[in-house]
Design a protein around this motif. Structure first.
Motif, PDB file in Angstrom:
ATOM      1  N   PHE A 111       0.819  -1.212   0.000  1.00 46.85           N
ATOM      2  CA  PHE A 111       0.000   0.000   0.000  1.00 46.85           C
ATOM      3  C   PHE A 111       0.856   1.267   0.000  1.00 46.85           C
ATOM      4  CE2 PHE A 111      -3.503  -2.627   2.078  1.00 46.85           C
ATOM      5  CZ  PHE A 111      -4.272  -2.646   0.933  1.00 46.85           C
ATOM      6  N   ALA A 112       1.775   1.356   0.954  1.00 48.31           N
ATOM      7  CA  ALA A 112       2.559   2.584   1.124  1.00 48.31           C
ATOM      8  C   ALA A 112       3.379   2.913  -0.109  1.00 48.31           C
ATOM      9  CB  ALA A 112       3.466   2.452   2.345  1.00 48.31           C
ATOM     10  N   SER A 113       3.953   1.895  -0.746  1.00 49.64           N
ATOM     11  CA  SER A 113       4.793   2.150  -1.914  1.00 49.64           C
ATOM     12  C   SER A 113       3.982   2.532  -3.140  1.00 49.64           C
ATOM     13  CB  SER A 113       5.644   0.913  -2.224  1.00 49.64           C
ATOM     14  OG  SER A 113       4.816  -0.192  -2.568  1.00 49.64           O
ATOM     15  N   ARG A 114       2.675   2.382  -3.068  1.00 49.38           N
ATOM     16  CA  ARG A 114       1.816   2.698  -4.214  1.00 49.38           C
ATOM     17  C   ARG A 114       0.909   3.898  -3.960  1.00 49.38           C
ATOM     18  NH1 ARG A 114       3.245  -2.453  -4.307  1.00 49.38           N
ATOM     19  NH2 ARG A 114       3.515  -3.518  -6.305  1.00 49.38           N
ATOM     20  N   GLY A 115       1.200   4.667  -2.919  1.00 45.82           N
ATOM     21  CA  GLY A 115       0.468   5.905  -2.701  1.00 45.82           C
ATOM     22  C   GLY A 115      -0.689   5.825  -1.727  1.00 45.82           C
ATOM     23  N   PHE A 116      -0.798   4.700  -0.995  1.00 46.16           N
ATOM     24  CA  PHE A 116      -1.908   4.529  -0.068  1.00 46.16           C
ATOM     25  C   PHE A 116      -1.391   4.369   1.361  1.00 46.16           C
ATOM     26  CE2 PHE A 116      -3.140   2.875  -4.183  1.00 46.16           C
ATOM     27  CZ  PHE A 116      -4.315   3.562  -4.425  1.00 46.16           C
ATOM     28  N   ARG A 117      -2.046   5.052   2.281  1.00 50.56           N
ATOM     29  CA  ARG A 117      -1.669   4.987   3.693  1.00 50.56           C
ATOM     30  C   ARG A 117      -2.843   4.450   4.493  1.00 50.56           C
ATOM     31  NH1 ARG A 117      -2.832   8.703   7.561  1.00 50.56           N
ATOM     32  NH2 ARG A 117      -3.352  10.261   5.970  1.00 50.56           N
ATOM     33  N   VAL A 118      -2.631   3.340   5.199  1.00 50.47           N
ATOM     34  CA  VAL A 118      -3.695   2.794   6.038  1.00 50.47           C
ATOM     35  C   VAL A 118      -3.840   3.704   7.255  1.00 50.47           C
ATOM     36  CG1 VAL A 118      -4.501   0.827   7.376  1.00 50.47           C
ATOM     37  CG2 VAL A 118      -3.254   0.440   5.242  1.00 50.47           C
ATOM     38  N   ALA A 119      -4.895   4.507   7.226  1.00 52.07           N
ATOM     39  CA  ALA A 119      -5.099   5.506   8.272  1.00 52.07           C
ATOM     40  C   ALA A 119      -5.734   4.904   9.517  1.00 52.07           C
ATOM     41  CB  ALA A 119      -5.972   6.647   7.749  1.00 52.07           C
ATOM     42  N   ALA A 120      -6.532   3.855   9.340  1.00 48.44           N
ATOM     43  CA  ALA A 120      -7.210   3.267  10.499  1.00 48.44           C
ATOM     44  C   ALA A 120      -7.710   1.874  10.176  1.00 48.44           C
ATOM     45  CB  ALA A 120      -8.373   4.151  10.937  1.00 48.44           C
ATOM     46  N   LEU A 121      -7.766   1.040  11.220  1.00 50.02           N
ATOM     47  CA  LEU A 121      -8.363  -0.290  11.152  1.00 50.02           C
ATOM     48  C   LEU A 121      -9.572  -0.274  12.073  1.00 50.02           C
ATOM     49  CD1 LEU A 121      -5.112  -2.457  11.506  1.00 50.02           C
ATOM     50  CD2 LEU A 121      -6.198  -1.630   9.405  1.00 50.02           C
ATOM     51  N   ILE A 122     -10.716  -0.755  11.578  1.00 51.90           N
ATOM     52  CA  ILE A 122     -11.965  -0.640  12.319  1.00 51.90           C
ATOM     53  C   ILE A 122     -12.656  -1.996  12.378  1.00 51.90           C
ATOM     54  CG2 ILE A 122     -14.198   0.543  12.415  1.00 51.90           C
ATOM     55  CD1 ILE A 122     -12.962   2.777  10.707  1.00 51.90           C
ATOM     56  N   ASP A 123     -13.177  -2.341  13.581  1.00 52.71           N
ATOM     57  CA  ASP A 123     -13.872  -3.618  13.732  1.00 52.71           C
ATOM     58  C   ASP A 123     -15.004  -3.464  14.749  1.00 52.71           C
ATOM     59  OD1 ASP A 123     -13.202  -6.679  12.904  1.00 52.71           O
ATOM     60  OD2 ASP A 123     -14.159  -6.608  14.879  1.00 52.71           O
ATOM     61  N   ALA A 124     -16.045  -4.284  14.578  1.00 53.77           N
ATOM     62  CA  ALA A 124     -17.218  -4.203  15.460  1.00 53.77           C
ATOM     63  C   ALA A 124     -17.025  -4.956  16.770  1.00 53.77           C
ATOM     64  CB  ALA A 124     -18.451  -4.745  14.735  1.00 53.77           C
ATOM     65  N   ASP A 125     -16.015  -5.800  16.857  1.00 53.81           N
ATOM     66  CA  ASP A 125     -15.789  -6.604  18.060  1.00 53.81           C
ATOM     67  C   ASP A 125     -15.101  -5.765  19.141  1.00 53.81           C
ATOM     68  OD1 ASP A 125     -15.202  -8.440  19.979  1.00 53.81           O
ATOM     69  OD2 ASP A 125     -14.029  -9.776  18.688  1.00 53.81           O
ATOM     70  N   PRO A 126     -15.762  -5.524  20.268  1.00 50.68           N
ATOM     71  CA  PRO A 126     -15.146  -4.725  21.335  1.00 50.68           C
ATOM     72  C   PRO A 126     -13.821  -5.305  21.822  1.00 50.68           C
ATOM     73  CG  PRO A 126     -17.479  -5.055  21.768  1.00 50.68           C
ATOM     74  CD  PRO A 126     -17.132  -5.950  20.635  1.00 50.68           C
ATOM     75  N   ALA A 127     -13.668  -6.638  21.724  1.00 54.15           N
ATOM     76  CA  ALA A 127     -12.446  -7.280  22.183  1.00 54.15           C
ATOM     77  C   ALA A 127     -11.254  -6.926  21.305  1.00 54.15           C
ATOM     78  CB  ALA A 127     -12.634  -8.797  22.223  1.00 54.15           C
ATOM     79  N   MET A 128     -11.528  -6.443  20.080  1.00 54.43           N
ATOM     80  CA  MET A 128     -10.450  -6.083  19.160  1.00 54.43           C
ATOM     81  C   MET A 128      -9.935  -4.670  19.411  1.00 54.43           C
ATOM     82  SD  MET A 128      -9.614  -8.480  16.937  1.00 54.43           S
ATOM     83  CE  MET A 128      -8.948  -7.554  15.549  1.00 54.43           C
ATOM     84  N   VAL A 141      -2.639  -4.328  15.021  1.00 54.23           N
ATOM     85  CA  VAL A 141      -2.504  -5.183  13.839  1.00 54.23           C
ATOM     86  C   VAL A 141      -1.644  -4.429  12.847  1.00 54.23           C
ATOM     87  CG1 VAL A 141      -3.706  -6.321  11.925  1.00 54.23           C
ATOM     88  CG2 VAL A 141      -4.744  -6.296  14.211  1.00 54.23           C
ATOM     89  N   ALA A 142      -0.555  -5.020  12.432  1.00 55.14           N
ATOM     90  CA  ALA A 142       0.411  -4.354  11.557  1.00 55.14           C
ATOM     91  C   ALA A 142       0.886  -3.038  12.178  1.00 55.14           C
ATOM     92  CB  ALA A 142      -0.193  -4.111  10.174  1.00 55.14           C
ATOM     93  N   GLY A 143       0.946  -3.004  13.511  1.00 60.29           N
ATOM     94  CA  GLY A 143       1.421  -1.808  14.203  1.00 60.29           C
ATOM     95  C   GLY A 143       0.392  -0.717  14.359  1.00 60.29           C
ATOM     96  N   ILE A 144      -0.857  -0.986  13.935  1.00 60.42           N
ATOM     97  CA  ILE A 144      -1.926   0.008  14.023  1.00 60.42           C
ATOM     98  C   ILE A 144      -2.990  -0.496  14.987  1.00 60.42           C
ATOM     99  CG2 ILE A 144      -3.677   1.305  12.727  1.00 60.42           C
ATOM    100  CD1 ILE A 144      -2.009   0.761  10.200  1.00 60.42           C
ATOM    101  N   GLN A 175      -9.669   0.171  16.007  1.00 61.75           N
ATOM    102  CA  GLN A 175     -10.661   1.045  16.636  1.00 61.75           C
ATOM    103  C   GLN A 175     -12.063   0.477  16.412  1.00 61.75           C
ATOM    104  OE1 GLN A 175      -9.720   5.410  16.226  1.00 61.75           O
ATOM    105  NE2 GLN A 175      -8.270   4.674  14.688  1.00 61.75           N
ATOM    106  N   HIS A 176     -12.982   0.840  17.305  1.00 68.15           N
ATOM    107  CA  HIS A 176     -14.332   0.276  17.235  1.00 68.15           C
ATOM    108  C   HIS A 176     -15.173   1.013  16.195  1.00 68.15           C
ATOM    109  CE1 HIS A 176     -18.389  -0.964  18.597  1.00 68.15           C
ATOM    110  NE2 HIS A 176     -17.743  -2.082  18.911  1.00 68.15           N
ATOM    111  N   THR A 177     -16.144   0.297  15.617  1.00 61.30           N
ATOM    112  CA  THR A 177     -17.010   0.886  14.592  1.00 61.30           C
ATOM    113  C   THR A 177     -17.836   2.056  15.118  1.00 61.30           C
ATOM    114  OG1 THR A 177     -18.587  -0.903  15.064  1.00 61.30           O
ATOM    115  CG2 THR A 177     -17.222  -1.138  13.102  1.00 61.30           C
TER     116      THR A 177
END
Length: 232
Positions: free
Chosen positions: A114-131, A136-139, A142-144
């Motif tokens: 992603f990063a080498s092609r112009g995309f930055r993962v700004a956030a990871l989002i999941d509905a599971d409160p336990a997550m 994940v991958a250093g990020i 966050q909850h939905t």
């Protein structure tokens, strides 16, 4: 830092046919490989073969970009990398959110391309409160519940949906309502979106089913070839 919301690709790209746009990433991948090997120029035939298209189609595609190459020399690799990257909007930063951090979502988060092609993962989002808070991958995930705020705070216009099928449409609706205008959908379902929102669907099971069809056909052809002719 530039974001996908405030910077758009060159407007002249609107005059490029969709089929050509779909091939530009193929050319860019082949050109990037040449650039990494310090190859200065490439002929249309060589580049077409590397991208898996015919050279006449490649020359037609590049004519939409205003690139015609030099007879006897070919195309300047570095200039084409820049030109196609600019046309695809990859000379800027595109913040992306991934929603659904199961096995597939986590694999996408860990993808290094992603990063080498112009995309930055700004956030990871999941509905599971336990997550929530789990890296994940250093990020940290966050909850939905915070989806809309995350999108607004990061100026996100591209969302990736990797949720189960049953949750995908609701997530899509929330992404669109929050201002996301492009969605990459990995969920095995068709999403309904309003005009002005682009959706690209990636369905691995469908691709495997198509391959199974071709394998079955090849097996049938081999079986027919091995069968004795009537009356033989």
């Amino acid at each position: 830092m530039a974001t996908g919301r405030t910077h758009r690709p060159a407007t002249r790209s609107r005059g490029i046919p969709e089929a050509t746009v779909a091939r530009l990433p193929l050319y860019l991948r082949a050109l990037t490989a040449l650039s990494e090997r310090s190859v200065p120029t490439v002929s249309s035939e060589e580049l077409a073969a590397a991208a898996g298209v015919n050279s006449a189609k490649l020359r037609k595609d590049f004519s939409y970009l205003g690139s015609y190459g030099t007879r006897g020399v070919g195309y300047d690799v570095e200039y084409l990398v820049y030109q196609i990257s600019r046309e695809l909007g990859l000379t800027q930063d595109w913040p992306v959110v991934i929603v659904g951090i199961g096995n597939l979502g986590a694999a996408l988060a860990n993808y290094g391309g992603f990063a080498s092609r112009g995309f930055r993962v700004a956030a990871l989002i999941d509905a599971d409160p336990a997550m929530a808070g789990k890296p994940v991958a250093g990020i940290p995930v966050q909850h939905t519940d915070d989806l809309e705020k995350i999108i607004q705070d990061n100026g996100v216009s591209i969302g990736v949906i990797a949720t189960p099928a049953g949750a995908a449409q609701q997530v899509c609706d929330r992404l669109v309502a929050a201002g996301v205008t492009s969605i990459l959908n990995f969920a095995p379902t068709v999403l309904n979106v309003p005009d002005g929102v682009d959706v690209r669907k990636v369905d691995l099971s469908i691709e495997l089913q198509i391959l199974a069809f071709h394998e079955q056909r090849k097996a049938g052809e081999e079986s027919a070839a091995d069968s004795p002719l009537p009356g033989a």
